[in-house]
Design a protein around this motif. Structure first.
Motif, PDB file in Angstrom:
ATOM      1  N   THR A  24      23.410  30.323 -12.390  1.00  0.00           N
ATOM      2  CA  THR A  24      21.825  29.632 -13.092  1.00  0.00           C
ATOM      3  C   THR A  24      20.747  30.155 -14.515  1.00  0.00           C
ATOM      4  O   THR A  24      21.362  31.806 -14.115  1.00  0.00           O
ATOM      5  N   GLU A 108      16.000  28.533  -9.908  1.00  0.00           N
ATOM      6  CA  GLU A 108      17.773  28.316 -10.199  1.00  0.00           C
ATOM      7  C   GLU A 108      17.490  27.046 -11.168  1.00  0.00           C
ATOM      8  O   GLU A 108      18.041  26.011 -10.376  1.00  0.00           O
ATOM      9  N   PRO A 110      20.304  25.367 -13.690  1.00  0.00           N
ATOM     10  CA  PRO A 110      21.679  25.293 -14.054  1.00  0.00           C
ATOM     11  C   PRO A 110      21.689  25.403 -15.226  1.00  0.00           C
ATOM     12  O   PRO A 110      21.005  25.179 -16.653  1.00  0.00           O
ATOM     13  N   GLY A 133      24.462  27.766  -7.755  1.00  0.00           N
ATOM     14  CA  GLY A 133      24.417  27.281  -8.594  1.00  0.00           C
ATOM     15  C   GLY A 133      24.910  26.092  -8.176  1.00  0.00           C
ATOM     16  O   GLY A 133      26.350  26.005  -8.601  1.00  0.00           O
TER      17      GLY A 133
END
Length: 291
Positions: A24, A108, A110, A133
């Motif tokens: 991420t 967060e 990706p 993530g």
């Protein structure tokens, strides 16, 4: 031959935390700036990200539900507080996040497809390396297995003697996968003492290939999943679908033992019996302690 390349992240029980590989990019309030929409008690922020296609976003370390559109009217009317909205489509890079009170926090998003990826590689041991993530790319993905945080795969060659152990894999689409697509074989594969949790589709996945429902040389043979914990799969409202905690399909000779499975939206499924040989007894050599 026979002696694996070991990629070790921990200190063999010395008490230090494992290193974590993130898929991420972190965005916070300074990145989002002022609200894109601020009315009727709603505050919706938005930010443009590099990738067209993304799967799973976490806020302050926790995967959150998403609304699958970037239509402005729909977002204003339907996006819930604490949820995100995005659309998997070519050229659509926008992320929307509703946060009515307080700062945006750490979002967060990706930024790449996998944390660890190996194609037709053998004799590898991953020991004490965590992953976190979702997945991202700029092309459509037809096989969700490709979204795995840890992915060992082959489309035409062979791989063998792979171990993933003493690790944690969370807040993504899939935790750990062994995959075959097309011709090739995979042998002697192991997941040992892993904790996979809060992933959308599968915590752990292994899939081989068959030809006309008959096992032949193009298959996966010899899989051990042991001493592991699989929990909280498909645990947010937007996970509706055919997700499972984990799955083992088209694999011969499976050892599935001493695993703790709990609090999943769906079950862990194992096995595949070809219709041409429904009494095939080589699929499982041993299964116990399925909790």
């Amino acid at each position: 031959p026979g002696r694996p390349i070991t990629i070790q992240g921990n200190d063999n029980g010395g008490g230090n935390a494992n290193p974590v590989i993130f898929t991420t990019q972190l965005y916070d309030s300074s990145d989002f700036g002022t609200p894109w929409y601020d009315s009727d008690g709603k505050k919706i922020y938005r930010i443009k990200v590099p990738n067209d296609y993304i799967w799973e976003i976490a806020v302050d370390g926790t995967r959150v539900p998403y609304y699958p559109t970037t239509n402005h009217r729909d977002i204003i009317n339907h996006l819930k507080d604490g949820h995100v909205a995005y659309k998997r489509a070519k050229g659509d890079h926008w992320i929307y996040y509703r946060k009515d009170f307080g700062k945006v926090g750490s979002v967060e998003v990706p930024a790449r497809l996998n944390a660890i990826y190996a194609n037709t590689k053998s004799y590898i041991m991953l020991d004490g390396i965590d992953t976190f993530g979702g997945a991202a790319c700029n092309s459509p993905v037809s096989d969700t297995t490709l979204l795995s945080q840890v992915l060992f795969t082959s489309s035409s060659g062979n791989y063998q003697h792979i171990t993933v152990k003493n690790s944690e894999h969370s807040s993504g689409a899939i935790g750990v996968s062994f995959r075959l697509a097309g011709s090739g074989t995979a042998n002697d594969l192991m997941m040992d003492n892993i904790y996979a949790h809060h992933n959308r589709y599968y915590q752990a996945y292994a899939v081989g290939t068959v030809t006309n429902d008959v096992y032949d040389s193009q298959t996966m043979d010899g899989l051990t999943i042991q001493n592991s914990e699989f929990a909280y799969c498909a645990d947010v409202p937007s996970d509706a679908g055919d997700q499972e905690c984990g799955a083992v399909r088209r694999v011969k000779n499976i050892l599935f033992t001493n695993n703790y499975i709990h609090d999943n939206g769906y079950d862990f499924s194992t096995g595949y019996k070809p219709t041409s040989d429904p009494t095939n007894s080589s699929l499982f050599t041993f299964i116990e302690n399925y909790n």
